[in-house]
Design an enzyme around this catalytic site. Structure first.
Site, mmCIF file in Angstrom:
data_model
loop_
_atom_site.group_PDB
_atom_site.id
_atom_site.type_symbol
_atom_site.label_atom_id
_atom_site.label_comp_id
_atom_site.label_asym_id
_atom_site.label_seq_id
_atom_site.Cartn_x
_atom_site.Cartn_y
_atom_site.Cartn_z
ATOM 1 N N ARG A 273 0.760 -0.865 0.146
ATOM 2 C CA ARG A 273 0.405 0.128 0.122
ATOM 3 C C ARG A 273 1.064 0.902 -0.240
ATOM 4 O O ARG A 273 1.512 1.352 1.270
ATOM 5 C CB ARG A 273 -1.153 0.153 0.713
ATOM 6 C CG ARG A 273 -1.978 -0.876 1.340
ATOM 7 C CD ARG A 273 -3.065 -1.326 2.314
ATOM 8 N NE ARG A 273 -4.001 -2.208 2.050
ATOM 9 C CZ ARG A 273 -4.634 -2.333 3.552
ATOM 10 N NH1 ARG A 273 -4.542 -2.476 3.882
ATOM 11 N NH2 ARG A 273 -5.057 -3.734 2.922
ATOM 12 N N ARG A 288 2.258 1.182 10.588
ATOM 13 C CA ARG A 288 1.413 1.146 8.842
ATOM 14 C C ARG A 288 2.984 1.095 8.241
ATOM 15 O O ARG A 288 3.381 1.861 7.656
ATOM 16 C CB ARG A 288 0.819 2.733 8.784
ATOM 17 C CG ARG A 288 0.308 3.197 7.945
ATOM 18 C CD ARG A 288 0.200 4.523 7.738
ATOM 19 N NE ARG A 288 -0.898 4.666 9.048
ATOM 20 C CZ ARG A 288 -2.107 4.482 9.204
ATOM 21 N NH1 ARG A 288 -2.953 4.000 7.868
ATOM 22 N NH2 ARG A 288 -3.325 4.443 10.042
ATOM 23 N N GLU A 360 -6.824 -0.889 15.444
ATOM 24 C CA GLU A 360 -7.131 -1.854 14.025
ATOM 25 C C GLU A 360 -6.465 -3.072 13.496
ATOM 26 O O GLU A 360 -4.915 -2.755 13.342
ATOM 27 C CB GLU A 360 -7.490 -0.708 12.802
ATOM 28 C CG GLU A 360 -7.666 -1.744 11.670
ATOM 29 C CD GLU A 360 -8.160 -1.175 10.780
ATOM 30 O OE1 GLU A 360 -8.474 -0.286 10.632
ATOM 31 O OE2 GLU A 360 -8.586 -2.297 9.651
ATOM 32 N N SER A 363 -10.534 -6.570 9.104
ATOM 33 C CA SER A 363 -11.189 -5.467 9.173
ATOM 34 C C SER A 363 -12.021 -6.455 8.406
ATOM 35 O O SER A 363 -11.804 -7.145 7.152
ATOM 36 C CB SER A 363 -11.078 -4.407 7.919
ATOM 37 O OG SER A 363 -12.066 -3.554 7.130
ATOM 38 N N ARG A 402 0.678 -6.424 12.170
ATOM 39 C CA ARG A 402 -0.001 -6.137 13.315
ATOM 40 C C ARG A 402 -0.321 -7.150 14.482
ATOM 41 O O ARG A 402 0.149 -6.712 16.640
ATOM 42 C CB ARG A 402 -1.218 -5.259 12.640
ATOM 43 C CG ARG A 402 -0.845 -3.718 12.319
ATOM 44 C CD ARG A 402 -2.958 -3.461 12.373
ATOM 45 N NE ARG A 402 -2.206 -2.232 11.640
ATOM 46 C CZ ARG A 402 -2.837 -0.860 10.756
ATOM 47 N NH1 ARG A 402 -3.875 -1.414 11.208
ATOM 48 N NH2 ARG A 402 -2.597 -0.089 10.411
#
Length: 435
Positions: A273, A288, A360, A363, A402
RNA sequence: GGAGAGAUGGCCGAGUGGUCGAAGGCGCUCCCCUGCUAAGGGAGUAUAGGGUCAAAAGCUCUAUCGAGGGUUCGAAUCCCUCUCUCUCCGCCA
């Protein structure tokens, strides 16, 4: 023009835009999308008119041409008939071009319209509007000052952001030694869990996909800036931001048998990403990253099954955290915080002691028929006797990087060593602690 | 990377400019016949979009023979580009 070979495939049911468009617009507004009704309706009216004219011209050409063929077959003189169609071709060409232009403009708008939120989704503008559903586990109390994963990781050179920056730039990290092994163990554990106990079919998928694939799940044309792209010759391809892209598109342009549903697919993959919109956020550590690993779950279901499947899938992700002993909470996202393709989304947030907050880690979304329409992914409905759109769902089960952070921080000891969760020990040669 | 072959409906497979959305076969659906886990006869059997309709059905028009473009009054058929598949050679984890 966008530069993409846009398929003329709307994302929402066209009936929603032709019928009660103001109601549709209202629902879209609840998630922050402003539908320009006047422009859209004007384009639709224009399209209808030009399409009618074009088809009329095509009809005339077809009938005349057929007459010429018949006359020639009989050996008759066709010059009168030929004169009749003179100029028809040019007029037709002009009209077809106009029609193509209008349809391209409509497609450009349609492809940028997000999915409609489910009726049960709370209305809100940002994450503050999300609703907590439940929590699991109790955050551990520490009798020493907790360290964050960066401090814990750099102690033995396990986690090296500088090395990542040297090789590639910011938001890249090098893992070494026991921590790299723990990272690998997490991925293996998750994939084994989902395949052996949750009924998912393990898949290994391409990480580089074409434009159509990216369009199928909704990343293109709207979110190109979030993607890494490759260019070989004049062929442009993209690195997947999630295995959802590859797994979901497996049914693109397919008509699947009813008894093959639901299809449950799982993959462990790298994800890429650009994080274009997140310049200042989470710059420390590996929360991130431009490149990370994730175990992804995808379900292809009959329309009437997707609501239940959404619950089931979310549970599959929750089980990962429970088996790892990581406290988490489940959030129902509000309209303003959902992704483009989702009608309803649960986020799982894991407890990070260093931040004293939930972050988070998964999802899970029900995309209803939104992606299916764009992919033309259908199933044979034996009752209706028709081919109908399937529903697609995707969920992280869970983000590996994560999860690693969560394990490091939640299982840390005062000396900086890290306990290995019970569930991971088989993947770590029985090691109980890395130090 | 080099050489060659190919891509047609759910499947197989005809079709090299004109009543072709596409023969034939298989499969599937319905009906008939047959005292029957066989055989036979008949009919039907693509998808998408537009219009009509309150809606469905129906009717009608258009598009689609890997994709895109071109030639032509007319293209599954001719030309160009691309994609993919197969065979052989080379290279390669």
């Amino acid at each position: 023009m966008s530069g993409f070979p846009l398929r003329n495939r709307p994302m929402l049911d066209p009936a929603l835009l032709r019928g009660d468009i103001s109601e549709t617009a209202r629902q879209l507004a609840s998630r922050g999308y402003d539908l320009d009704i006047a422009t859209f309706e004007a384009l639709e009216a224009e399209r209808k008119r030009v399409q009618g004219e074009t088809q009329e011209l095509q009809h005339r050409r077809n009938t005349r041409s057929k007459a010429i063929g018949i006359a020639k077959g009989k050996g008759e003189d066709v010059s009168a008939l030929l004169a009749e169609v003179a100029g028809l071709g040019d007029a037709l060409k002009v009209n077809e071009q106009r029609l193509a232009d209008i349809q391209a403009r409509i497609a450009e708008i349609s492809l940028g319209i997000p999915n409609l939120p489910d009726a049960t989704v709370p209305v809100g503008t940002d994450e503050a509007g999300n609703l907590e559903q439940h929590r699991w586990g109790t955050p551990r109390s520490f009798d020493f000052d907790v360290q964050d994963h960066v401090a814990l990781g750099s102690r033995r050179g396990w986690l090296d952001g500088d090395a990542g920056a040297k090789l590639s730039g910011t938001r890249f990290t090098v893992l070494r030694g026991e921590l790299a092994r723990l990272h690998r163990a997490l991925a293996q554990f998750m994939l084994d869990l989902h395949t052996a106990e949750h009924g998912y079919l393990e898949c290994n998928v391409p990480l580089i996909v074409n434009v159509q694939t990216m369009q199928g799940t909704g990343q293109l044309p709207k979110f190109e800036e979030d993607l890494f792209a490759t260019q070989v010759g004049d062929t442009r391809r993209y690195l997947i931001p999630t295995a959802e892209v590859a797994l979901t598109n497996l049914v693109a342009d397919e008509i699947v048998d009813a008894d093959s549903l639901p299809r449950r697919l799982a993959a462990h993959s790298l994800c890429f990403r650009a994080e274009a919109g997140a310049y200042g956020r989470d710059t420390r550590g590996m929360i991130r990253q431009h490149q990370f690993e994730k175990v992804e779950l995808v379900s292809i279901t009959r329309p009437e099954d997707s609501v239940d499947e959404h619950e089931r899938m979310t549970r599959c992700a929750e089980v990962v955290l429970e088996k790892l002993g990581l406290p988490y909470r489940r959030m129902l996202l509000c309209t303003g915080d959902m992704g483009f393709s989702a009608a309803r989304t649960y986020d799982l947030e894991v407890w990070l002691p260093s931040q004293q907050t939930f972050r988070e880690i998964s999802s899970c979304s029900n995309c209803t028929d939104f992606q299916a329409r764009r992919m033309q992914a259908r199933w044979k409905n034996p009752q209706a006797g028709r081919n109908e759109l399937v529903h697609t769902l995707n969920g992280s089960g869970v983000a590996v990087g994560r999860a690693l952070i969560a394990v490091m921080e939640n299982y840390q000891h005062a000396d900086g060593s890290i306990g290995v969760p019970q569930a991971l020990r088989p993947y770590m040669g029985g090691v109980e602690r890395i130090a």
